[in-house]
Design a protein around this motif. Structure first.
Motif, mmCIF file in Angstrom:
data_model
loop_
_atom_site.group_PDB
_atom_site.id
_atom_site.type_symbol
_atom_site.label_atom_id
_atom_site.label_comp_id
_atom_site.label_asym_id
_atom_site.label_seq_id
_atom_site.Cartn_x
_atom_site.Cartn_y
_atom_site.Cartn_z
ATOM 1 N N ILE A 171 31.616 0.096 -58.867
ATOM 2 C CA ILE A 171 31.515 -1.364 -58.887
ATOM 3 C C ILE A 171 30.158 -1.806 -58.351
ATOM 4 N N CYS A 172 29.713 -1.171 -57.288
ATOM 5 C CA CYS A 172 28.426 -1.505 -56.683
ATOM 6 C C CYS A 172 27.284 -1.252 -57.662
ATOM 7 N N SER A 173 27.341 -0.116 -58.359
ATOM 8 C CA SER A 173 26.269 0.209 -59.304
ATOM 9 C C SER A 173 26.197 -0.790 -60.448
ATOM 10 N N VAL A 174 27.369 -1.264 -60.910
ATOM 11 C CA VAL A 174 27.396 -2.257 -61.989
ATOM 12 C C VAL A 174 26.824 -3.587 -61.512
ATOM 13 N N LEU A 175 27.220 -4.016 -60.319
ATOM 14 C CA LEU A 175 26.818 -5.319 -59.822
ATOM 15 C C LEU A 175 25.323 -5.404 -59.512
ATOM 16 N N ILE A 176 24.704 -4.273 -59.117
ATOM 17 C CA ILE A 176 23.271 -4.330 -58.789
ATOM 18 C C ILE A 176 22.398 -3.882 -59.963
ATOM 19 N N HIS A 177 23.015 -3.711 -61.135
ATOM 20 C CA HIS A 177 22.277 -3.229 -62.295
ATOM 21 C C HIS A 177 21.096 -4.136 -62.630
ATOM 22 N N TYR A 178 21.305 -5.439 -62.643
ATOM 23 C CA TYR A 178 20.243 -6.368 -63.037
ATOM 24 C C TYR A 178 19.138 -6.421 -61.997
ATOM 25 N N ARG A 179 19.481 -6.260 -60.727
ATOM 26 C CA ARG A 179 18.445 -6.226 -59.691
ATOM 27 C C ARG A 179 17.560 -4.986 -59.858
ATOM 28 N N SER A 180 18.186 -3.866 -60.179
ATOM 29 C CA SER A 180 17.421 -2.637 -60.321
ATOM 30 C C SER A 180 16.441 -2.734 -61.478
ATOM 31 N N ALA A 181 16.836 -3.513 -62.507
ATOM 32 C CA ALA A 181 15.948 -3.691 -63.657
ATOM 33 C C ALA A 181 14.671 -4.410 -63.256
ATOM 34 N N GLN A 182 14.755 -5.203 -62.207
ATOM 35 C CA GLN A 182 13.599 -5.952 -61.730
ATOM 36 C C GLN A 182 12.843 -5.197 -60.637
ATOM 37 N N ASN A 183 13.263 -3.930 -60.349
ATOM 38 C CA ASN A 183 12.629 -3.084 -59.344
ATOM 39 C C ASN A 183 12.573 -3.733 -57.957
ATOM 40 N N THR A 184 13.613 -4.514 -57.632
ATOM 41 C CA THR A 184 13.619 -5.156 -56.316
ATOM 42 C C THR A 184 14.213 -4.250 -55.239
ATOM 43 N N ILE A 185 15.071 -3.309 -55.635
ATOM 44 C CA ILE A 185 15.679 -2.385 -54.678
ATOM 45 C C ILE A 185 15.854 -1.026 -55.327
ATOM 46 N N GLU A 186 16.188 -0.058 -54.524
ATOM 47 C CA GLU A 186 16.489 1.299 -54.988
ATOM 48 C C GLU A 186 17.997 1.404 -55.178
ATOM 49 N N PRO A 187 18.535 1.248 -56.407
ATOM 50 C CA PRO A 187 19.985 1.131 -56.611
ATOM 51 C C PRO A 187 20.771 2.376 -56.233
ATOM 52 N N VAL A 188 20.248 3.541 -56.521
ATOM 53 C CA VAL A 188 21.008 4.769 -56.276
ATOM 54 C C VAL A 188 21.315 4.918 -54.792
ATOM 55 N N ALA A 240 29.356 -2.693 -39.384
ATOM 56 C CA ALA A 240 28.289 -1.968 -38.686
ATOM 57 C C ALA A 240 27.999 -0.634 -39.368
ATOM 58 N N ILE A 241 29.063 0.059 -39.794
ATOM 59 C CA ILE A 241 28.876 1.334 -40.494
ATOM 60 C C ILE A 241 28.124 1.125 -41.804
ATOM 61 N N PHE A 242 28.552 0.148 -42.583
ATOM 62 C CA PHE A 242 27.943 -0.089 -43.888
ATOM 63 C C PHE A 242 26.474 -0.489 -43.759
ATOM 64 N N MET A 243 26.182 -1.439 -42.895
ATOM 65 C CA MET A 243 24.808 -1.915 -42.769
ATOM 66 C C MET A 243 23.890 -0.814 -42.246
ATOM 67 N N THR A 244 24.403 0.024 -41.347
ATOM 68 C CA THR A 244 23.604 1.122 -40.835
ATOM 69 C C THR A 244 23.227 2.094 -41.966
ATOM 70 N N LEU A 245 24.221 2.467 -42.786
ATOM 71 C CA LEU A 245 23.956 3.366 -43.902
ATOM 72 C C LEU A 245 23.055 2.719 -44.941
ATOM 73 N N ALA A 246 23.291 1.412 -45.192
ATOM 74 C CA ALA A 246 22.498 0.717 -46.218
ATOM 75 C C ALA A 246 21.022 0.672 -45.855
ATOM 76 N N VAL A 247 20.701 0.242 -44.664
ATOM 77 C CA VAL A 247 19.284 0.114 -44.289
ATOM 78 C C VAL A 247 18.650 1.490 -44.080
ATOM 79 N N THR A 248 19.467 2.499 -43.740
ATOM 80 C CA THR A 248 18.914 3.828 -43.533
ATOM 81 C C THR A 248 18.590 4.516 -44.859
ATOM 82 N N LEU A 249 19.523 4.392 -45.812
ATOM 83 C CA LEU A 249 19.350 5.125 -47.091
ATOM 84 C C LEU A 249 18.546 4.336 -48.109
ATOM 85 N N ALA A 250 18.707 3.002 -48.117
ATOM 86 C CA ALA A 250 18.098 2.228 -49.214
ATOM 87 C C ALA A 250 16.711 1.684 -48.868
ATOM 88 N N SER A 251 16.302 1.749 -47.601
ATOM 89 C CA SER A 251 15.000 1.185 -47.227
ATOM 90 C C SER A 251 13.878 2.123 -47.657
#
Length: 456
Positions: free
Chosen positions: A375-392, A445-456
């Protein structure tokens, strides 16, 4: 049941409107006290006054006992002191003790002084016990005989005693008055009159103590299919008995109490017509929850200094993480609380529950993590097309956080009921809003920690 109430209310309303008391008295004479109690709960104070004006004192006593506590509080204000005294003189000792515990202190003092000295002593004795214990719900009226007595002597004692319809056996005591067992009525009817009671007694009779919690009493009845159980004091002497109909009331009270506790409110809310008091009871739970959500907001703000693109993308999935992990923890705690309440041995043994629930949690967490990642990969698909974040990386963070949050929430839902039970707190609180709010903060707290660690 609702149709019957409507019919009864339809019959009685014209008589109450015109204050036709003689006809009202004749109509109510044929009604069950339980039906009258339901009508008393539905009408206003003026009509309650009219109904009690035409009831005979024994009937009024039964009605007062059967109405809900909120209505009973109103009746204590409507009835005169003299009427309350007369009603109390008709109540059994255990019922009188229960009602006195609910009455305002000044009225209760006057009511108990109106009882005879023997009755007053018995009521005071019952009021010493906790209302949630076997002593608090027992009927102190029992028939006991010595083990050296004969069947003829036991039958004679039964004939002289005032017994009710829930009488099934005679209890047997030794020369010091300590409980030995019971003799069923059928033996008294089928054995010779000179047979010694000690030869008929069942020495394996199941009993409970006066300090046994009413929830445990209920489980004793359920597991052993009992109709009545004797209650013994600390000296192993007879203190009273508990019948199945009383246990049914206890089961209902416990179920209501657990539901209210799990919903984040209090059974006392049922005892009042005051909206202000009910709101105060609810806010007692909601204010700490409000502070808990503030903690979640603080957690979110702590991560606001990281890459804003990652932060905004991750923030969109916070409600999903919090909701799924919270509900997973709630499911586990509800199962454990239910098992503890019903006394299932499987639920009472932590190691057995842990082995089962961890395996379930692993399957649930894996499934939710994978589905959530899709679900997450589908929802951020359009953002990834604009190279705003690292979707994987964000997808991996989301899936990992979903898995971790569910495991943590399930662990809390598993252990907290046992911890609360050990320290004397109702385990149902572990399914309440306070714990769910704590789950939200931890999962975010768990999610945000993983998100900023892996996606930054």
């Amino acid at each position: 049941m609702a149709e019957m109430q409507e019919q009864l209310l339809h019959e009685i309303s014209p008589l109450l409107e015109r204050e036709r008391l003689a006809t009202l008295r004749e109509l109510l004479y044929d009604w069950r006290t339980s039906d009258i109690a339901e009508i008393v709960e539905l009408v206003d104070d003026d009509r309650r006054r009219l109904i009690f004006d035409v009831l005979e004192i024994p009937v009024a006593a039964e009605v007062l006992e059967k109405v809900n506590e909120a209505t009973r509080d109103r009746l204590f204000e409507i009835l005169t002191e003299e009427e309350i005294h007369r009603v109390f003189s008709e109540l059994d000792w255990d019922d009188a003790a229960d009602l006195l515990a609910e009455m305002p202190e000044d009225i209760a003092d006057k009511a108990i002084r109106s009882l005879s000295l023997p009755d007053r002593l018995q009521v005071h004795k019952l009021m010493r016990y906790s209302e949630d214990s076997a002593g608090g719900i027992m009927d102190p009226v029992v028939i006991s005989v010595s083990e050296d007595a004969t069947v003829a002597e036991a039958v004679s004692k039964i004939r002289m005693a005032e017994i009710d319809e829930d009488f099934y056996s005679v209890y047997v005591v030794d020369c010091d008055g300590r409980f030995i067992g019971e003799v069923r009525l059928r033996f008294l009817l089928t054995r010779r009159e000179n047979t010694r009671i000690g030869d008929l007694v069942d020495r394996d009779t199941i009993y409970v103590r006066t300090d046994t919690d009413q929830e445990q009493v209920r489980n004793v009845f359920r597991k052993n299919d009992l109709l009545v159980v004797p209650v013994l004091d600390e000296d192993h002497k007879l203190a009273g008995r508990i019948t199945a109909d009383r246990v049914i009331e206890v089961a209902e009270e416990e179920a209501v109490e657990d539901i209210y506790t799990m919903a984040g409110t209090n059974p006392e809310e049922l005892d009042t017509f005051s909206a202000l008091r009910a709101a105060r009871i609810r806010m007692t739970w909601l204010l700490p929850c409000l502070l808990g959500t503030g903690v979640t907001a603080i957690v979110m703000n702590l991560f606001g200094t990281y890459d804003p693109r990652v932060y905004l993308a991750a923030a969109a999935f916070v409600p999903m993480i919090a909701a799924i992990s919270g509900n997973a923890g709630l499911q586990t705690s509800a199962i454990v609380v239910s098992g503890l309440a019903t006394g299932h041995l499987v639920a009472l043994k932590l190691s057995t529950v842990f082995s089962r629930e961890v395996r379930i949690a692993l399957l649930v967490a894996t499934a939710c993590g994978l589905v959530g990642a899709v679900i997450c990969s589908v929802l951020i698909h359009y953002r990834s097309a604009q190279n705003t974040i690292e979707p994987v990386r964000l997808v991996l963070a989301f899936g990992g956080a979903m898995f971790s949050a569910i495991m943590v929430a399930t662990t809390l839902g598993l252990f907290l009921p046992f911890v609360f039970r050990r320290i004397g707190i109702d385990p149902a609180i572990s399914s309440g809003p306070l714990v769910t709010t704590a789950n939200d903060s931890i999962s975010v707290a768990i999610f945000m920690t993983l998100a900023v660690t892996l996606a930054s």
